[in-house]
Each structure stands twice: as C-alpha cells, then as structure tokens.
Design an enzyme around this catalytic site. Structure first.
Site, mmCIF file in Angstrom:
data_model
loop_
_atom_site.group_PDB
_atom_site.id
_atom_site.type_symbol
_atom_site.label_atom_id
_atom_site.label_comp_id
_atom_site.label_asym_id
_atom_site.label_seq_id
_atom_site.Cartn_x
_atom_site.Cartn_y
_atom_site.Cartn_z
ATOM 1 C CG ASP A 1 -2.068 0.984 1.106
ATOM 2 O OD1 ASP A 1 -3.217 0.537 0.935
ATOM 3 O OD2 ASP A 1 -1.804 2.202 1.165
ATOM 4 C CB VAL B 1 -9.252 1.852 -5.063
ATOM 5 C CG1 VAL B 1 -8.890 1.364 -6.462
ATOM 6 C CG2 VAL B 1 -8.238 2.885 -4.578
ATOM 7 C CG HIS C 1 -8.662 -2.872 -2.564
ATOM 8 N ND1 HIS C 1 -9.637 -2.199 -3.291
ATOM 9 C CD2 HIS C 1 -8.517 -2.168 -1.418
ATOM 10 C CE1 HIS C 1 -10.039 -1.143 -2.615
ATOM 11 N NE2 HIS C 1 -9.379 -1.099 -1.465
HETATM 12 P P1 AMP Z 1 -9.844 1.405 0.303
HETATM 13 O O1 AMP Z 1 -10.202 2.570 1.183
HETATM 14 O O2 AMP Z 1 -10.153 0.079 0.957
HETATM 15 O O3 AMP Z 1 -10.441 1.535 -1.073
HETATM 16 O O4 AMP Z 1 -8.271 1.410 0.194
HETATM 17 C C1 AMP Z 1 -7.571 1.888 -0.904
HETATM 18 C C2 AMP Z 1 -6.119 1.782 -0.576
HETATM 19 O O5 AMP Z 1 -5.367 1.941 -1.771
HETATM 20 C C3 AMP Z 1 -5.600 2.837 0.411
HETATM 21 O O6 AMP Z 1 -5.040 2.167 1.556
HETATM 22 C C4 AMP Z 1 -4.545 3.598 -0.398
HETATM 23 O O7 AMP Z 1 -3.443 3.995 0.392
HETATM 24 C C5 AMP Z 1 -4.166 2.573 -1.443
HETATM 25 N N1 AMP Z 1 -3.621 3.115 -2.690
HETATM 26 C C6 AMP Z 1 -4.138 4.093 -3.461
HETATM 27 N N2 AMP Z 1 -3.378 4.287 -4.545
HETATM 28 C C7 AMP Z 1 -2.364 3.385 -4.469
HETATM 29 C C8 AMP Z 1 -1.250 3.083 -5.287
HETATM 30 N N3 AMP Z 1 -1.000 3.746 -6.439
HETATM 31 N N4 AMP Z 1 -0.404 2.101 -4.896
HETATM 32 C C9 AMP Z 1 -0.627 1.443 -3.758
HETATM 33 N N5 AMP Z 1 -1.663 1.681 -2.938
HETATM 34 C C10 AMP Z 1 -2.524 2.644 -3.276
#
Ligand code: AMP
Length: 128
Positions: free
Chosen positions: A39, A106, A110
């Site tokens: 992450d 996102v 995930h």
């Molecule tokens: P969620 O709130 O469950 O949708 O979590 C999305 C996660 O994606 C968050 O913990 C972000 O820090 C992570 N994230 C967003 N963009 C990226 C990226 N380019 N690479 C790695 N992690 C990311």
C-alpha cells in the site's frame, strides 16, 4: 472519496491502471489470478493489497460474477502472500472495504493485509 460499490466497473481506476502496467507498484506477489503490492500509505508495518485480475468493484460483484477458478485462485493468492511474507506465525488481519459506509476509495476489489505489530481492536472504536 468513497465509491458506490454498485456502480459499473470504471476501467480508469488506479488499480486497473496498475494491473495494465501503466502505473508502477511495489509488487510482492503475482500469479494468473492476483497481484499483490505494498500500500502506498501503509497503516501498519506490513500493509499489502491483493487484487484479483479481473474487473470487479467489490466482493459482492466478484463472488457473483467471477469464474470459480478466479475466485479460488484469488483467495489462494491471499493465503500465499501471508505465507510468503511469513505473516502466519505472528498473525495478520485481512480487510476488504465495500461501498460508502466502509469508505472504499478504489473501485476495484482489494483485500488489505495488515501485520507486523499488534493491530489493536477490530475497529478504532465501537460504533452503534
Ligand atoms: P480502500 O479505502 O479500501 O479503497 O483502500 C484503498 C487503498 O489503496 C488505500 O489504503 C490507499 O493507500 C491505497 N492506494 C491508493 N493508490 C495506491 C497506489 N497507487 N499504490 C498502492 N496503494 C494505493
């Protein structure tokens, strides 16, 4: 901003772009079914995301629409990541947000894997 987990899949989301190789990631595991990477904003000493190779917004979308081989392969990949990162002995937590109440950001399914220290209560505080 939180996403609506019932929305159609958005092929421009950041994890779709990572899967297509348009954006780099710190990869920890990959097979035919899943990609795992660190992450970008870790919330624990180990904070890895595991995503399926397919266009699924949420767990409900994935389990309803993905072929059995992908569902099985994805969950096996989650287990393999925990094994390969040697998280099993110390323990770890798996979390998947879906939709607005969970603050899913996102819109590509995930699974978060947290580990590396005592992780505290399941939620920051009890919610009623
Ligand atoms: P969620 O709130 O469950 O949708 O979590 C999305 C996660 O994606 C968050 O913990 C972000 O820090 C992570 N994230 C967003 N963009 C990226 C990226 N380019 N690479 C790695 N992690 C990311």
């Amino acid at each position: 901003m939180a996403v609506d987990a019932r929305a159609p899949y958005d092929t421009s989301n950041i994890f779709a772009r990572i899967l297509r190789g348009e954006i780099p990631c710190k990869k920890v595991y990959e097979d035919d079914f899943a990609l795992a990477f660190h992450d970008i904003n870790p919330q624990a000493p180990v904070h890895v995301l595991v995503i399926p190779k397919g266009e699924y917004v949420s767990m409900a979308d994935f389990t309803a629409k993905a072929p059995d081989t992908l569902v099985t392969g994805f969950f096996r990949a989650v287990g393999k990541v925990a094994e390969e990162l040697e998280l099993v002995e110390g323990g770890y937590r798996i979390l998947a947000n879906a939709g607005t109440n969970s603050h899913q950001e996102v819109p590509h399914l995930h699974v978060h894997i947290f580990a590396g220290a005592p992780l505290g209560p399941m939620l920051a505080s009890k919610i009623s």
